[in-house]
Design an enzyme around this catalytic site. Structure first.
Site, short mmCIF file in Angstrom:
data_model
loop_
_atom_site.label_atom_id
_atom_site.label_comp_id
_atom_site.label_asym_id
_atom_site.label_seq_id
_atom_site.Cartn_x
_atom_site.Cartn_y
_atom_site.Cartn_z
N SER A 181 0.80 -1.22 0.00
CA SER A 181 0.00 0.00 0.00
C SER A 181 0.83 1.27 0.00
O SER A 181 0.29 2.37 -0.01
CB SER A 181 -0.92 0.00 1.22
OG SER A 181 -0.18 0.18 2.41
N THR B 17 -1.93 3.07 3.24
CA THR B 17 -1.15 4.29 3.41
C THR B 17 -0.45 4.21 4.74
O THR B 17 -0.91 3.51 5.63
CB THR B 17 -2.10 5.52 3.47
OG1 THR B 17 -2.78 5.64 2.23
CG2 THR B 17 -1.39 6.82 3.77
N THR C 116 1.83 7.07 0.36
CA THR C 116 0.95 5.99 -0.11
C THR C 116 1.13 5.68 -1.59
O THR C 116 1.62 6.53 -2.36
CB THR C 116 -0.53 6.43 0.10
OG1 THR C 116 -1.40 5.35 -0.18
CG2 THR C 116 -0.91 7.59 -0.82
N ARG D 96 -4.91 9.86 -10.86
CA ARG D 96 -5.75 10.04 -9.66
C ARG D 96 -4.84 10.37 -8.46
O ARG D 96 -3.87 9.69 -8.20
CB ARG D 96 -6.54 8.77 -9.37
CG ARG D 96 -7.44 8.83 -8.13
CD ARG D 96 -6.76 8.28 -6.88
NE ARG D 96 -7.69 8.17 -5.74
CZ ARG D 96 -7.29 7.83 -4.52
NH1 ARG D 96 -6.04 7.57 -4.25
NH2 ARG D 96 -8.18 7.76 -3.53
N VAL D 97 -5.18 11.41 -7.75
CA VAL D 97 -4.45 11.76 -6.53
C VAL D 97 -5.45 11.70 -5.38
O VAL D 97 -6.56 12.22 -5.49
CB VAL D 97 -3.83 13.16 -6.66
CG1 VAL D 97 -3.24 13.62 -5.34
CG2 VAL D 97 -2.73 13.16 -7.73
N ASP E 189 -6.10 11.73 -0.91
CA ASP E 189 -6.00 12.73 0.14
C ASP E 189 -4.60 12.86 0.73
O ASP E 189 -4.24 13.90 1.28
CB ASP E 189 -6.98 12.40 1.27
CG ASP E 189 -6.70 11.02 1.88
OD1 ASP E 189 -6.25 10.13 1.14
OD2 ASP E 189 -6.93 10.84 3.09
N THR F 101 -5.86 7.81 6.95
CA THR F 101 -5.73 6.73 5.97
C THR F 101 -7.13 6.19 5.67
O THR F 101 -8.04 6.35 6.49
CB THR F 101 -4.85 5.57 6.48
OG1 THR F 101 -5.45 4.98 7.62
CG2 THR F 101 -3.45 6.04 6.82
N GLY F 102 -7.27 5.55 4.54
CA GLY F 102 -8.59 5.04 4.14
C GLY F 102 -9.07 5.77 2.90
O GLY F 102 -8.25 6.38 2.18
N1 ASP Z 1 -6.02 7.59 1.62
C1 ASP Z 1 -5.36 6.91 0.56
C2 ASP Z 1 -5.91 7.37 -0.75
O1 ASP Z 1 -7.12 7.56 -0.87
C3 ASP Z 1 -5.47 5.44 0.61
C4 ASP Z 1 -5.47 4.83 1.98
O2 ASP Z 1 -5.12 5.44 2.94
O3 ASP Z 1 -5.83 3.65 2.12
O4 ASP Z 1 -5.15 7.48 -1.68
#
Ligand code: ASP
Length: 349
Positions: free
Chosen positions: A84, A199, A217, A227-228, A230, A250-251
């Site tokens: 990740s 992340t 991440t 694509r970017v 957060d 994260t998420g």
């Molecule tokens: N937040 C990250 C993103 O959307 C991915 C993640 O944290 O799992 O790129």
């Protein structure tokens, strides 16, 4: 952090958040008061056991919090087994790994970020150089790569055998009728095909109350090139205010960007909320701003997870997530995993 939802048969109940929106029995509210922690302190997403230990080692040796968090996450960025983040991260839909990262230094009030950066294992280091060597904050794509090469980074293949296999497996399930999104899409784009988030966010406070943070991440797997998420967005995936504290996330990045999550958490702590309460309240905004049917389960709740982590200048820390999750803490001894406060106590359905 791989966003696997873990079941928990217990839950912390409190009235602290006091929000009517989530009145179903068994759902969490912000729980206990923030745990006081002697400085220094380092926290991170759950994949940061080694990262928090490394960052603490640097703080204890008198190092700066920014050096500490970056050296910490570099371990994860360079680890091929974490799919990740950095090297070995899952690629975009064309099989190319694109990395996002941000850094923020409370002491100097400066920050830097890179988005959709290819071929460089440690985007957090490049983000730092954007901060230190340019008048800009955020470089993306080809420009970010050119900047990295000019500043001495070497191009490397970031795809491992494992991540290539996972990408091919995903690709083999596509059909000519797949679309990125449609009104009928449920759960994720491309119907039932699962996309992976992941992340590392790491935040550190040194013995003098100076704070720094980083988030790095490979973003959403199989994303559209360019694509970017957060993570590199200052105020969403990361925010540091040396007078108050810091927060990271994260998420599902798309959900966080809409509420400027990390900045919101810090502002709520400025108003006197504990780190955990601030994270919970920000998640409640995420719930309110998630209206797309394809992002809601049968129970009307988000069908994704989102985590916030926060720390104050004094070293109080906390974390919360939509669904049960954990985060790492190091207060000077060994790194440990602790429970985040879940907004909902069971996986989405
Ligand atoms: N937040 C990250 C993103 O959307 C991915 C993640 O944290 O799992 O790129």
């Amino acid at each position: 952090m791989n966003s696997k939802i873990q079941r928990r048969d217990f839950i912390k109940i409190t009235s602290a958040a006091g929000v009517a929106l989530l009145a179903n029995e068994g759902d969490a509210r912000a729980s206990e008061p923030a745990a006081p922690s002697p400085l220094p302190v380092v926290i991170s997403s759950a994949n940061g056991m080694k990262a928090t230990a490394k960052a603490m080692e640097i703080l204890k040796a008198g190092g700066k919090p920014l050096d500490a968090v970056i050296a910490g996450v570099n371990i994860v960025e360079e680890d091929p087994s974490d799919t990740s983040v950095g090297y070995g991260g899952l690629p975009n839909e064309e099989g190319e790994v694109e990395l996002d990262a941000s850094v923020m230094d409370g002491l100097t009030c400066r920050c830097g970020a890179v988005g959709a950066l290819k071929s460089i294992k440690t985007p957090s280091k490049v983000a730092r150089l954007v901060m230190e060597r340019t008048d800009h904050i955020f470089l993306v794509g080809e420009g970010a790569l050119r900047f990295a090469l000019l500043t001495g980074f070497k191009k490397e293949d970031l795809l491992t055998d494992e991540s290539r296999k996972k990408w091919l497996e995903w690709k083999s399930k596509l059909s000519a009728t797949d679309n990125w999104l449609s009104e009928e899409s449920e759960g994720t784009a491309f119907g039932e095909v699962i996309k992976h988030y992941g992340t590392i966010n790491c935040l550190a406070v040194d013995p003098n109350g100076n704070i720094a943070g980083t988030t790095t991440t490979s973003g959403l797997s199989w994303k559209i090139p360019g694509r970017v998420g957060d993570s590199p967005i200052i105020g969403a995936g990361l925010y540091v205010d040396n007078e108050i504290g810091a927060a990271g996330s994260t998420g599902r990045g798309e959900a966080n960007i809409k509420v400027c999550g990390a900045h919101t958490v810090v502002e709520l702590m400025r108003q006197g909320k504990t780190p955990e309460q601030a994270c919970i309240e920000t998640l409640e905004r995420v719930v309110k701003t998630t209206k797309e049917k394809r992002l809601l389960g049968a129970d009307g709740r988000p069908n994704f997870n989102l985590n916030f982590y926060a720390v104050t200048k004094k070293g109080e820390y906390g974390g919360a997530a939509l669904y049960p999750s954990r985060f790492c803490v190091n207060t000077g001894a060994e790194s440990k995993l602790v429970d985040s406060a879940p907004l909902f106590n069971r996986p989405p359905r």
